[in-house]
Design an enzyme around this catalytic site. Structure first.
Site, PDB file in Angstrom:
ATOM      1  N   SER A 141       3.597  -1.942  10.410  1.00 18.89           N
ATOM      2  CA  SER A 141       5.057  -1.909  10.576  1.00 18.89           C
ATOM      3  C   SER A 141       5.718  -3.252  10.288  1.00 18.89           C
ATOM      4  CB  SER A 141       5.433  -1.391  11.975  1.00 18.89           C
ATOM      5  OG  SER A 141       4.968  -0.061  12.132  1.00 18.89           O
TER       6      SER A 141
ATOM      7  N   HIS B 152      -9.298   0.929   5.003  1.00 14.86           N
ATOM      8  CA  HIS B 152      -8.034   1.223   5.689  1.00 14.86           C
ATOM      9  C   HIS B 152      -8.313   2.213   6.820  1.00 14.86           C
ATOM     10  CE1 HIS B 152      -3.983   2.592   6.474  1.00 14.86           C
ATOM     11  NE2 HIS B 152      -3.555   1.507   5.856  1.00 14.86           N
TER      12      HIS B 152
ATOM     13  N   GLU C 131      -6.769   4.715   7.805  1.00 10.44           N
ATOM     14  CA  GLU C 131      -6.591   6.129   7.450  1.00 10.44           C
ATOM     15  C   GLU C 131      -7.843   6.665   6.754  1.00 10.44           C
ATOM     16  OE1 GLU C 131      -2.892   5.596   5.360  1.00 10.44           O
ATOM     17  OE2 GLU C 131      -1.919   5.109   7.264  1.00 10.44           O
TER      18      GLU C 131
ATOM     19  N   GLY D 268       4.906   1.393   4.678  1.00  9.06           N
ATOM     20  CA  GLY D 268       6.234   1.998   4.508  1.00  9.06           C
ATOM     21  C   GLY D 268       7.249   1.103   3.808  1.00  9.06           C
TER      22      GLY D 268
ATOM     23  N   GLU E 216      -5.197  -5.045  10.726  1.00  6.14           N
ATOM     24  CA  GLU E 216      -4.202  -3.993  10.887  1.00  6.14           C
ATOM     25  C   GLU E 216      -4.451  -3.241  12.194  1.00  6.14           C
ATOM     26  OE1 GLU E 216      -2.351  -2.876   6.869  1.00  6.14           O
ATOM     27  OE2 GLU E 216      -4.033  -1.535   7.213  1.00  6.14           O
TER      28      GLU E 216
ATOM     29  N   ASN F 100       0.867  -1.185   0.000  1.00  2.00           N
ATOM     30  CA  ASN F 100       0.000   0.000   0.000  1.00  2.00           C
ATOM     31  C   ASN F 100       0.902   1.232   0.000  1.00  2.00           C
ATOM     32  OD1 ASN F 100      -1.823   2.033   0.493  1.00  2.00           O
ATOM     33  ND2 ASN F 100      -2.229   1.447   2.619  1.00  2.00           N
TER      34      ASN F 100
ATOM     35  N   GLY G 107       2.423   2.419  10.623  1.00  2.00           N
ATOM     36  CA  GLY G 107       3.324   3.561  10.425  1.00  2.00           C
ATOM     37  C   GLY G 107       4.021   4.026  11.693  1.00  2.00           C
TER      38      GLY G 107
HETATM   39  C1  PEP Z   1      -0.712   0.145   6.033  1.00  2.00           C
HETATM   40  O1  PEP Z   1      -0.841   1.336   5.869  1.00  2.00           O
HETATM   41  O2  PEP Z   1      -1.533  -0.648   5.554  1.00  2.00           O
HETATM   42  C2  PEP Z   1       0.435  -0.314   6.789  1.00  2.00           C
HETATM   43  C3  PEP Z   1       0.444  -1.540   7.237  1.00  2.00           C
HETATM   44  O3  PEP Z   1       1.437   0.604   6.987  1.00  2.00           O
HETATM   45  P1  PEP Z   1       2.882   0.339   7.634  1.00  2.00           P
HETATM   46  O4  PEP Z   1       3.387  -0.950   7.066  1.00  2.00           O
HETATM   47  O5  PEP Z   1       3.715   1.513   7.220  1.00  2.00           O
HETATM   48  O6  PEP Z   1       2.681   0.253   9.104  1.00  2.00           O
END
Ligand code: PEP
Length: 257
Positions: free
Chosen positions: A216, A98, A100, A238, A170, A9, A176
């Protein structure tokens, strides 16, 4: 055997040229090192790069997904992108729900269910995200919160439609932040989700459901996370912005296969 999946993503990152370079580097690395057979790699760049991403990856075993889709079919919805538009560009997957989008764009469970239905109408496979915030976990409400998120959305689908989606757990506190759920925390929640699926849609549906971990996850911790029996790969933020790291994670999923 469940399909293992590693989906990147990209969120709102990269310019056109940077995106071109990243996709080219990823397919070159996968070509050189070989992609594990039982792992699907999905790249989810911003909408405006989808066509280019599809063109570059056309001859490679890499899928392209969108990061979002409209809950509306078509018409006067300025700025929105419909499922039919994505399908017409040969996009196969789209991320829905998601955290966000839930937080910054106020996407409710009701909207998310509409998005999933729109995606299904156009034969897109939703990667449906769920997960608790830190405050929920601190008061041990994380199981209840995830259960509610699923019951309000994808558990309202028919068994047939439910079969055609991927779930991504998640935990919001891990996205993040550099703080990853431990493999045991991930396994515990994935097992819980699979058990909920078994109760709602039956043992076979549960056994076949791909459940991704996101938060992460990176080249260093992916192997341990993916070694858990109910963790079927990852939704990667990321770490999907670097070709070497993304491909390392794809290989980690292969090792757990
Ligand atoms: C995400 O945004 O779906 C995600 C898992 O981000 P990160 O890997 O940066 O924590």
């Amino acid at each position: 055997m469940r399909t293992k999946i590693v989906a990147g993503n990209w969120k709102m990152n990269k310019t056109f040229e940077e995106a071109e370079d990243l996709i080219t580097d990823i397919i070159e690395l996968l070509d050189e090192q070989g992609k594990p057979e039982h792992v699907d790699a999905i790249l989810c760049p911003p909408y405006v790069f989808l066509e280019m991403a599809g063109d570059i990856t056309a001859d490679y075993p890499v899928f392209i997904g969108a990061q979002n889709v409209s809950q509306y079919e078509s018409g006067a919805y300025t700025g929105e992108i419909s499922a039919a538009m994505l399908r017409s560009m040969h996009i196969d997957f789209c991320i829905i729900g998601h955290s966000e989008r839930r937080k910054y764009f106020h996407e409710s469970d009701e909207m998310l269910l509409d998005k999933v239905k729109m995606a299904h109408k156009e034969n897109l496979v939703p990667i449906f995200c769920c997960g608790e915030v830190l405050q929920d976990r601190e008061v041990s409400r994380h199981f209840e919160v995830v259960k509610q998120q699923l019951e309000n959305t994808v558990f309202k689908l028919s068994a047939e439609d439910f079969n055609t989606l991927i779930i991504a757990y998640e935990p919001v506190w891990a996205i993040g932040t550099g703080i990853t759920a431990t493999p045991e925390q991930a396994q515990e929640m994935h097992f819980f989700i699979r058990d909920l699926i078994a109760r709602k849609f039956g043992a076979e549906a549960a056994a076949e459901k791909t459940i991704l971990y996101g938060g992460s996850c990176n080249g260093k911790n992916a192997t341990e996370l993916f070694a858990m029996p109910d963790v079927d790969g990852g939704l990667i933020g990321g770490a999907s912005l670097t070709a070497e790291e993304f491909v390392q994670i794809v290989h980690a999923a292969g090792a757990g296969a």
